[in-house]
Design an enzyme around this catalytic site. Structure first.
Site, PDB file in Angstrom:
ATOM      1  N   TYR A 163     -16.514  -7.186 -21.349  1.00 13.83           N
ATOM      2  CA  TYR A 163     -15.963  -6.389 -22.336  1.00 13.83           C
ATOM      3  C   TYR A 163     -15.367  -5.310 -22.124  1.00 13.83           C
ATOM      4  O   TYR A 163     -16.753  -4.597 -22.216  1.00 13.83           O
ATOM      5  CB  TYR A 163     -17.513  -6.619 -23.925  1.00 13.83           C
ATOM      6  CG  TYR A 163     -18.253  -8.568 -23.834  1.00 13.83           C
ATOM      7  CD1 TYR A 163     -17.199  -9.734 -23.848  1.00 13.83           C
ATOM      8  CD2 TYR A 163     -19.186  -8.030 -23.759  1.00 13.83           C
ATOM      9  CE1 TYR A 163     -17.402 -10.406 -23.837  1.00 13.83           C
ATOM     10  CE2 TYR A 163     -19.930  -9.683 -24.738  1.00 13.83           C
ATOM     11  CZ  TYR A 163     -19.127 -10.805 -24.401  1.00 13.83           C
ATOM     12  OH  TYR A 163     -19.676 -11.389 -24.175  1.00 13.83           O
ATOM     13  N   HIS A 170     -21.252 -16.712 -16.845  1.00 13.14           N
ATOM     14  CA  HIS A 170     -20.077 -16.234 -18.554  1.00 13.14           C
ATOM     15  C   HIS A 170     -18.296 -16.189 -18.441  1.00 13.14           C
ATOM     16  O   HIS A 170     -18.413 -16.425 -17.578  1.00 13.14           O
ATOM     17  CB  HIS A 170     -20.096 -14.023 -18.034  1.00 13.14           C
ATOM     18  CG  HIS A 170     -18.999 -14.255 -19.343  1.00 13.14           C
ATOM     19  ND1 HIS A 170     -18.406 -12.715 -19.873  1.00 13.14           N
ATOM     20  CD2 HIS A 170     -18.699 -14.181 -20.480  1.00 13.14           C
ATOM     21  CE1 HIS A 170     -18.696 -12.639 -21.077  1.00 13.14           C
ATOM     22  NE2 HIS A 170     -17.683 -13.712 -21.265  1.00 13.14           N
TER      23      HIS A 170
END
Ligand code: NAD
Length: 316
Positions: A56, A121
């Protein structure tokens, strides 16, 4: 804020979790002051679960969240931090070597000695067999070494969860994080809940606003949904607004109603959003959901209900 048991971990996490991807400027710029104030208000309002990733904002979210959590001055045991590994700004790498290095880097950025949850992820972008045979065993070692208390996997296509869970020894994985599959426009995660519960994993549902689809402002430019899904969600948002209602509040409440799903991670980047989302949870607990508004929105979204978008690579 209601606390719910996360699978068999013994962790009690708030039903509303703080999604920290916006702190990486993924949904527009967020100042550090704004980030600190949002995290502080969330914590003071009973939100004890914070989710981030090195991906992110190219590590920015982890750094900003780490600073904000430290500034709380609260005991480490009073909040639960989840981060991820294997997905980076530079691309995907689920090798044992990379994920082992990754957690050390994350701990430094987060200014922590351990994370509570470490998740691979978006595993659909890697070889699922590598995830089963190499990545998860590396995460198990990191758990044994005390770098993380629990481990899990995340991704979009629901089939990845059973693929992996059916191939690792029972009890290996502690949590799964699914996103965009339990909100007003797509509730397909609901069908998988009995299977996941049978496997004993904690269930985290991210993106109750379908990454911005279910907001008055609409989704960010990069949103992968089809024009049809985007248009239907915007019609639903406009309908709610016309009736003096808020689609985001309704969408968050819709996700929170299902108590089999432990925590709903919603991305937050301002005091106003924290206030609104905490208020939505409180209102749900005292007054229940606005069934009439849910029916009206469901009718508008019916033509695109449970439609998703492709994600990941072709598995061999
Ligand atoms: P989301 O559905 O939570 O939507 C976030 C967007 O809605 C942001 O633009 C946010 O500013 C806005 N918003 C929040 N509260 C609002 C309100 N009350 N009114 C109007 N707008 C509001 O999507 P998300 O942020 O992508 O998902 C939540 C979190 O879940 C992420 O931050 C991340 O931590 C996690 N997540 C993980 C994965 C994964 O692991 N693959 C994928 C998606 C999300």
């Amino acid at each position: 804020m209601e606390l719910r048991e996360l699978g068999r971990t013994g962790l009690k996490v708030s039903s509303v979790g703080f999604g920290a991807s916006p702190l990486g400027n993924v949904f527009g710029t967020v100042s550090e002051e704004q980030a600190n104030a949002s995290v502080r208000l969330a914590f003071q309002s009973g939100i004890n679960f914070f989710d981030t990733s090195p991906y992110y904002g190219g590590t920015l979210s982890e750094k900003v969240l780490g600073k904000a959590l430290k500034a709380l001055g609260a005991p480490r045991s009073s909040y639960v931090v989840a981060t991820k590994c294997g997905r980076y700004k530079e691309g995907f790498d689920f090798s044992a070597e990379r994920v082992t290095r990754s957690v050390e880097e994350s701990l430094e950025r987060l200014q922590l000695d351990y994370v509570d949850i470490l998740q691979c992820h978006d595993i659909e972008f890697g070889s699922l067999d590598q995830i089963v045979n190499e990545t998860i065993p590396a995460l198990v070692k990191l758990k044994e070494a005390g770098k993380t208390r629990f481990i899990g996997i995340t991704g979009l296509p629901l089939g990845i969860f059973s693929y992996v869970l059916d191939r690792v020894p029972p009890g290996t994985l502690d949590v799964v994080l699914s996103y965009c599959h339990y909100s007003l426009n797509d509730s397909t995660l609901g069908d998988l809940v009995p299977y996941l519960k049978g496997k004993g994993v904690g269930i985290i549902n991210a993106s109750p606003l379908s990454m911005g689809l279910l907001t008055e402002a609409g989704p960010p430019e990069w949103h992968p949904a089809s024009p049809q899904i985007k248009a239907a969600c915007q019609t639903a948002a406009a309908h709610c607004k016309e009736k003096g209602k808020n689609i985001s509040k309704l969408a968050l409440q819709y996700s929170l109603v299902n108590k089999e799903i432990t925590s709903v991670l919603i991305g937050m980047k301002s005091l106003e959003q924290v206030e609104e989302n905490v208020a939505a949870a409180r209102e749900l607990a005292t007054c229940g959901i606005d069934e009439e508004a849910v029916s009206e929105v469901e009718a508008i979204l019916k033509p695109v209900k449970n439609q998703s978008w492709p994600s990941g690579i072709q598995q061999s």
